[in-house]
Enzyme design. Structure first.
Site, PDB file in Angstrom:
ATOM      1  N   GLY A 109     -18.427 -26.245  16.946  1.00  0.00           N
ATOM      2  CA  GLY A 109     -18.394 -26.102  15.847  1.00  0.00           C
ATOM      3  C   GLY A 109     -18.634 -27.198  14.728  1.00  0.00           C
ATOM      4  O   GLY A 109     -18.929 -27.135  13.573  1.00  0.00           O
ATOM      5  N   HIS A 110     -18.683 -28.465  15.336  1.00  0.00           N
ATOM      6  CA  HIS A 110     -19.181 -29.588  14.815  1.00  0.00           C
ATOM      7  C   HIS A 110     -20.084 -30.468  15.196  1.00  0.00           C
ATOM      8  O   HIS A 110     -19.823 -31.535  15.914  1.00  0.00           O
ATOM      9  CB  HIS A 110     -17.726 -30.475  14.711  1.00  0.00           C
ATOM     10  N   PHE A 111     -21.107 -30.506  15.084  1.00  0.00           N
ATOM     11  CA  PHE A 111     -22.014 -29.115  14.434  1.00  0.00           C
ATOM     12  C   PHE A 111     -22.724 -28.776  15.613  1.00  0.00           C
ATOM     13  O   PHE A 111     -23.401 -29.401  16.461  1.00  0.00           O
ATOM     14  CB  PHE A 111     -22.795 -29.781  13.299  1.00  0.00           C
TER      15      PHE A 111
END
Length: 160
Positions: free
Chosen positions: A62-64
């Site tokens: 999720g990052h990124f």
């Protein structure tokens, strides 16, 4: 863990602490264990932690997703864990497994992104110790280039 005495400074040095020993010293485990090895330890003074950053880290989902970047707070956490290993190595076996809590994080600066494939060398230096409160300066470098730095303090608790 090879311990030698430095005759000039009367400081004890430890050349290398591997991941198995780290997990005996501090309570962190996957996915929050942020260091793979600690090298160049001078008891009561400083140490260098090593973090091999891989695309398999859970935070990269999720990052990124389109440009994976290690979150800065996790680099600071790696600094804190390196410091915790230094504290436990300095205090001895009775400190193993004790919790170390952040108290302050000051002057944090992030200089460049850390991405999969990077190896971070986390240099920590004790600035001060009063009772069970320790203050450190940490610098994270990739290929000798400063990527993050901070001054922080932590407290080691008597309970495990």
């Amino acid at each position: 863990m090879d311990v030698t005495a430095d005759n000039n400074a009367q400081s004890k040095k430890i050349d290398d602490i591997d991941i198995t020993r780290i997990m005996k010293m501090i309570p962190h485990r996957y996915p929050i264990l942020m260091i793979d090895r600690v090298i160049d330890v001078t008891l009561g003074e400083g140490a260098t932690g090593v973090k091999n950053v891989t695309i398999n880290e859970p935070f990269f989902q999720g990052h990124f997703p389109s440009r994976p970047v290690m979150p800065g707070v996790l680099i600071i956490e790696a600094m804190a864990q390196t410091s915790a290993v230094l504290v436990v190595a300095t205090l001895g076996p009775e400190a193993e497994g004790k919790l170390v809590y952040f108290m302050t994080v000051d002057e944090a600066r992030f200089r460049r992104p850390v991405t999969p494939g990077d190896t971070i060398h986390i240099h920590v230096t004790k600035q001060r110790q009063r009772a069970n409160v320790w203050k450190f300066k940490g610098e994270a470098k990739v290929n000798g280039v400063l990527v993050a730095e901070a001054i922080y303090s932590a407290m080691i608790l008597d309970e495990k």
